[in-house]
Design a protein around this motif. Sequence first.
Motif, PDB file in Angstrom:
ATOM      1  N   TRP A   6      12.424 -39.992 -29.648  1.00 28.23           N
ATOM      2  CA  TRP A   6      11.505 -40.219 -30.766  1.00 28.23           C
ATOM      3  C   TRP A   6      11.746 -41.641 -31.249  1.00 28.23           C
ATOM      4  O   TRP A   6      12.891 -42.081 -31.374  1.00 28.23           O
ATOM      5  CB  TRP A   6      11.757 -39.229 -31.901  1.00 28.23           C
ATOM      6  CG  TRP A   6      11.209 -37.874 -31.599  1.00 28.23           C
ATOM      7  CD1 TRP A   6      11.893 -36.789 -31.156  1.00 28.23           C
ATOM      8  CD2 TRP A   6       9.837 -37.481 -31.697  1.00 28.23           C
ATOM      9  NE1 TRP A   6      11.036 -35.741 -30.971  1.00 28.23           N
ATOM     10  CE2 TRP A   6       9.773 -36.128 -31.297  1.00 28.23           C
ATOM     11  CE3 TRP A   6       8.665 -38.132 -32.074  1.00 28.23           C
ATOM     12  CZ2 TRP A   6       8.579 -35.420 -31.274  1.00 28.23           C
ATOM     13  CZ3 TRP A   6       7.476 -37.427 -32.056  1.00 28.23           C
ATOM     14  CH2 TRP A   6       7.436 -36.088 -31.662  1.00 28.23           C
ATOM     15  N   VAL A   7      10.667 -42.351 -31.511  1.00 29.11           N
ATOM     16  CA  VAL A   7      10.742 -43.742 -31.943  1.00 29.11           C
ATOM     17  C   VAL A   7      10.183 -43.847 -33.349  1.00 29.11           C
ATOM     18  O   VAL A   7       9.050 -43.415 -33.615  1.00 29.11           O
ATOM     19  CB  VAL A   7       9.944 -44.659 -30.987  1.00 29.11           C
ATOM     20  CG1 VAL A   7      10.040 -46.109 -31.445  1.00 29.11           C
ATOM     21  CG2 VAL A   7      10.424 -44.500 -29.556  1.00 29.11           C
ATOM     22  N   SER A   8      10.968 -44.408 -34.235  1.00 31.83           N
ATOM     23  CA  SER A   8      10.537 -44.679 -35.600  1.00 31.83           C
ATOM     24  C   SER A   8      10.579 -46.189 -35.802  1.00 31.83           C
ATOM     25  O   SER A   8      11.614 -46.814 -35.543  1.00 31.83           O
ATOM     26  CB  SER A   8      11.468 -43.981 -36.591  1.00 31.83           C
ATOM     27  OG  SER A   8      11.214 -44.431 -37.905  1.00 31.83           O
ATOM     28  N   VAL A   9       9.456 -46.764 -36.221  1.00 34.55           N
ATOM     29  CA  VAL A   9       9.388 -48.196 -36.478  1.00 34.55           C
ATOM     30  C   VAL A   9       8.842 -48.383 -37.886  1.00 34.55           C
ATOM     31  O   VAL A   9       7.741 -47.925 -38.198  1.00 34.55           O
ATOM     32  CB  VAL A   9       8.483 -48.927 -35.468  1.00 34.55           C
ATOM     33  CG1 VAL A   9       8.479 -50.420 -35.754  1.00 34.55           C
ATOM     34  CG2 VAL A   9       8.924 -48.661 -34.036  1.00 34.55           C
ATOM     35  N   ALA A  10       9.628 -49.033 -38.724  1.00 30.33           N
ATOM     36  CA  ALA A  10       9.195 -49.352 -40.078  1.00 30.33           C
ATOM     37  C   ALA A  10       9.213 -50.862 -40.226  1.00 30.33           C
ATOM     38  O   ALA A  10      10.224 -51.503 -39.951  1.00 30.33           O
ATOM     39  CB  ALA A  10      10.118 -48.703 -41.112  1.00 30.33           C
ATOM     40  N   GLY A  11       8.090 -51.418 -40.631  1.00 24.74           N
ATOM     41  CA  GLY A  11       7.982 -52.856 -40.847  1.00 24.74           C
ATOM     42  C   GLY A  11       7.677 -53.124 -42.303  1.00 24.74           C
ATOM     43  O   GLY A  11       6.951 -52.372 -42.951  1.00 24.74           O
ATOM     44  N   LEU A  12       8.260 -54.182 -42.830  1.00 20.35           N
ATOM     45  CA  LEU A  12       8.054 -54.551 -44.226  1.00 20.35           C
ATOM     46  C   LEU A  12       7.782 -56.039 -44.284  1.00 20.35           C
ATOM     47  O   LEU A  12       8.538 -56.842 -43.724  1.00 20.35           O
ATOM     48  CB  LEU A  12       9.321 -54.209 -45.014  1.00 20.35           C
ATOM     49  CG  LEU A  12       9.238 -54.092 -46.520  1.00 20.35           C
ATOM     50  CD1 LEU A  12       8.193 -53.074 -46.958  1.00 20.35           C
ATOM     51  CD2 LEU A  12      10.589 -53.693 -47.086  1.00 20.35           C
ATOM     52  N   GLN A  13       6.658 -56.425 -44.922  1.00 22.05           N
ATOM     53  CA  GLN A  13       6.308 -57.830 -45.077  1.00 22.05           C
ATOM     54  C   GLN A  13       6.359 -58.196 -46.556  1.00 22.05           C
ATOM     55  O   GLN A  13       5.760 -57.526 -47.384  1.00 22.05           O
ATOM     56  CB  GLN A  13       4.905 -58.115 -44.556  1.00 22.05           C
ATOM     57  CG  GLN A  13       4.783 -58.003 -43.069  1.00 22.05           C
ATOM     58  CD  GLN A  13       3.411 -58.435 -42.580  1.00 22.05           C
ATOM     59  OE1 GLN A  13       2.453 -58.515 -43.337  1.00 22.05           O
ATOM     60  NE2 GLN A  13       3.329 -58.708 -41.297  1.00 22.05           N
ATOM     61  N   ILE A  23       4.683 -50.721 -43.242  1.00 25.61           N
ATOM     62  CA  ILE A  23       3.955 -50.133 -42.120  1.00 25.61           C
ATOM     63  C   ILE A  23       4.964 -49.265 -41.376  1.00 25.61           C
ATOM     64  O   ILE A  23       6.075 -49.712 -41.088  1.00 25.61           O
ATOM     65  CB  ILE A  23       3.413 -51.229 -41.174  1.00 25.61           C
ATOM     66  CG1 ILE A  23       2.497 -52.172 -41.930  1.00 25.61           C
ATOM     67  CG2 ILE A  23       2.713 -50.610 -39.975  1.00 25.61           C
ATOM     68  CD1 ILE A  23       2.245 -53.476 -41.209  1.00 25.61           C
ATOM     69  N   GLU A  24       4.588 -48.004 -41.078  1.00 29.36           N
ATOM     70  CA  GLU A  24       5.523 -47.096 -40.427  1.00 29.36           C
ATOM     71  C   GLU A  24       4.832 -46.276 -39.354  1.00 29.36           C
ATOM     72  O   GLU A  24       3.700 -45.843 -39.538  1.00 29.36           O
ATOM     73  CB  GLU A  24       6.105 -46.125 -41.462  1.00 29.36           C
ATOM     74  CG  GLU A  24       7.571 -46.235 -41.633  1.00 29.36           C
ATOM     75  CD  GLU A  24       8.093 -45.249 -42.667  1.00 29.36           C
ATOM     76  OE1 GLU A  24       9.188 -44.741 -42.440  1.00 29.36           O
ATOM     77  OE2 GLU A  24       7.430 -45.004 -43.674  1.00 29.36           O
ATOM     78  N   ILE A  25       5.531 -46.071 -38.236  1.00 32.25           N
ATOM     79  CA  ILE A  25       5.059 -45.139 -37.217  1.00 32.25           C
ATOM     80  C   ILE A  25       6.232 -44.282 -36.760  1.00 32.25           C
ATOM     81  O   ILE A  25       7.395 -44.703 -36.826  1.00 32.25           O
ATOM     82  CB  ILE A  25       4.399 -45.834 -36.005  1.00 32.25           C
ATOM     83  CG1 ILE A  25       5.407 -46.679 -35.225  1.00 32.25           C
ATOM     84  CG2 ILE A  25       3.212 -46.659 -36.403  1.00 32.25           C
ATOM     85  CD1 ILE A  25       4.924 -47.065 -33.848  1.00 32.25           C
ATOM     86  N   PHE A  26       5.923 -43.070 -36.331  1.00 31.24           N
ATOM     87  CA  PHE A  26       6.903 -42.142 -35.769  1.00 31.24           C
ATOM     88  C   PHE A  26       6.215 -41.469 -34.598  1.00 31.24           C
ATOM     89  O   PHE A  26       5.178 -40.813 -34.781  1.00 31.24           O
ATOM     90  CB  PHE A  26       7.330 -41.125 -36.837  1.00 31.24           C
ATOM     91  CG  PHE A  26       8.413 -40.191 -36.374  1.00 31.24           C
ATOM     92  CD1 PHE A  26       9.714 -40.641 -36.206  1.00 31.24           C
ATOM     93  CD2 PHE A  26       8.136 -38.860 -36.119  1.00 31.24           C
ATOM     94  CE1 PHE A  26      10.716 -39.782 -35.786  1.00 31.24           C
ATOM     95  CE2 PHE A  26       9.138 -37.998 -35.701  1.00 31.24           C
ATOM     96  CZ  PHE A  26      10.426 -38.456 -35.536  1.00 31.24           C
ATOM     97  N   LYS A 134      12.731 -52.196 -38.971  1.00 30.18           N
ATOM     98  CA  LYS A 134      13.804 -51.226 -38.778  1.00 30.18           C
ATOM     99  C   LYS A 134      13.312 -50.236 -37.730  1.00 30.18           C
ATOM    100  O   LYS A 134      12.290 -49.586 -37.918  1.00 30.18           O
ATOM    101  CB  LYS A 134      14.139 -50.505 -40.073  1.00 30.18           C
ATOM    102  CG  LYS A 134      15.266 -49.509 -39.929  1.00 30.18           C
ATOM    103  CD  LYS A 134      15.673 -48.945 -41.275  1.00 30.18           C
ATOM    104  CE  LYS A 134      16.840 -48.000 -41.144  1.00 30.18           C
ATOM    105  NZ  LYS A 134      18.034 -48.564 -40.568  1.00 30.18           N
ATOM    106  N   MET A 135      14.024 -50.169 -36.609  1.00 33.69           N
ATOM    107  CA  MET A 135      13.635 -49.292 -35.517  1.00 33.69           C
ATOM    108  C   MET A 135      14.765 -48.302 -35.249  1.00 33.69           C
ATOM    109  O   MET A 135      15.936 -48.679 -35.219  1.00 33.69           O
ATOM    110  CB  MET A 135      13.358 -50.116 -34.259  1.00 33.69           C
ATOM    111  CG  MET A 135      12.857 -49.335 -33.089  1.00 33.69           C
ATOM    112  SD  MET A 135      12.491 -50.385 -31.644  1.00 33.69           S
ATOM    113  CE  MET A 135      11.102 -51.313 -32.253  1.00 33.69           C
ATOM    114  N   GLU A 136      14.393 -47.026 -35.097  1.00 37.35           N
ATOM    115  CA  GLU A 136      15.361 -45.992 -34.743  1.00 37.35           C
ATOM    116  C   GLU A 136      14.860 -45.283 -33.496  1.00 37.35           C
ATOM    117  O   GLU A 136      13.710 -44.850 -33.445  1.00 37.35           O
ATOM    118  CB  GLU A 136      15.528 -44.986 -35.883  1.00 37.35           C
ATOM    119  CG  GLU A 136      16.101 -45.595 -37.141  1.00 37.35           C
ATOM    120  CD  GLU A 136      16.159 -44.601 -38.295  1.00 37.35           C
ATOM    121  OE1 GLU A 136      15.340 -43.664 -38.324  1.00 37.35           O
ATOM    122  OE2 GLU A 136      17.013 -44.782 -39.163  1.00 37.35           O
ATOM    123  N   ILE A 137      15.713 -45.187 -32.496  1.00 35.33           N
ATOM    124  CA  ILE A 137      15.401 -44.470 -31.268  1.00 35.33           C
ATOM    125  C   ILE A 137      16.394 -43.320 -31.192  1.00 35.33           C
ATOM    126  O   ILE A 137      17.609 -43.548 -31.201  1.00 35.33           O
ATOM    127  CB  ILE A 137      15.526 -45.391 -30.027  1.00 35.33           C
ATOM    128  CG1 ILE A 137      14.575 -46.578 -30.149  1.00 35.33           C
ATOM    129  CG2 ILE A 137      15.238 -44.631 -28.755  1.00 35.33           C
ATOM    130  CD1 ILE A 137      15.262 -47.888 -30.274  1.00 35.33           C
TER     131      ILE A 137
END
Length: 147
Positions: A6-13, A23-26, A134-137
């Motif tokens: 599972w890939v979680s990507v959270a971006g903050l500008q 911005i977040e995806i899972f 911030k990425m979590e795999i």
Amino acid sequence: MDKDVWVSVAGLQFGDNPDGEKIEIFTPGSYYKKNNHHYVLYDEIGEGADEVTKNVVRFDGDMLSISKSGFTNVEMVFEKNKRSMTNYVTPYGTLLVGIDTDNIDIRENDDSIDIDIDYALDINYEHLANCRIKMEIKNSVSIDDGM
């Protein structure tokens, strides 16, 4: 690490908004390691669009690259204390993007990998925002067991 993750990507500008724009995806993805390089593959569906963008994340040590192809096309390279330039191709036109990476932190465990990246982003040589990814795999088995 397992192949299915599972890939979680959270971006903050941090632009005009001091709290930042998040911005977040899972999403499910695939992971493998070859020649001391880690690879993570996942699909991303654009907000308000049905188009899919395929993502390939490659990293080792203190360098990480994200290649996107499909609805948008780009290869972004993050390397501590280095600047990279790339063309970000969208359906609306191409942008010249500059990335100044301040910090990259990659932490690997038996069943997960955590990545933090801090960088400055500019478009056509104009500073746009300071950003954080911030990425979590995580192994898909460890996620399934916790639910």
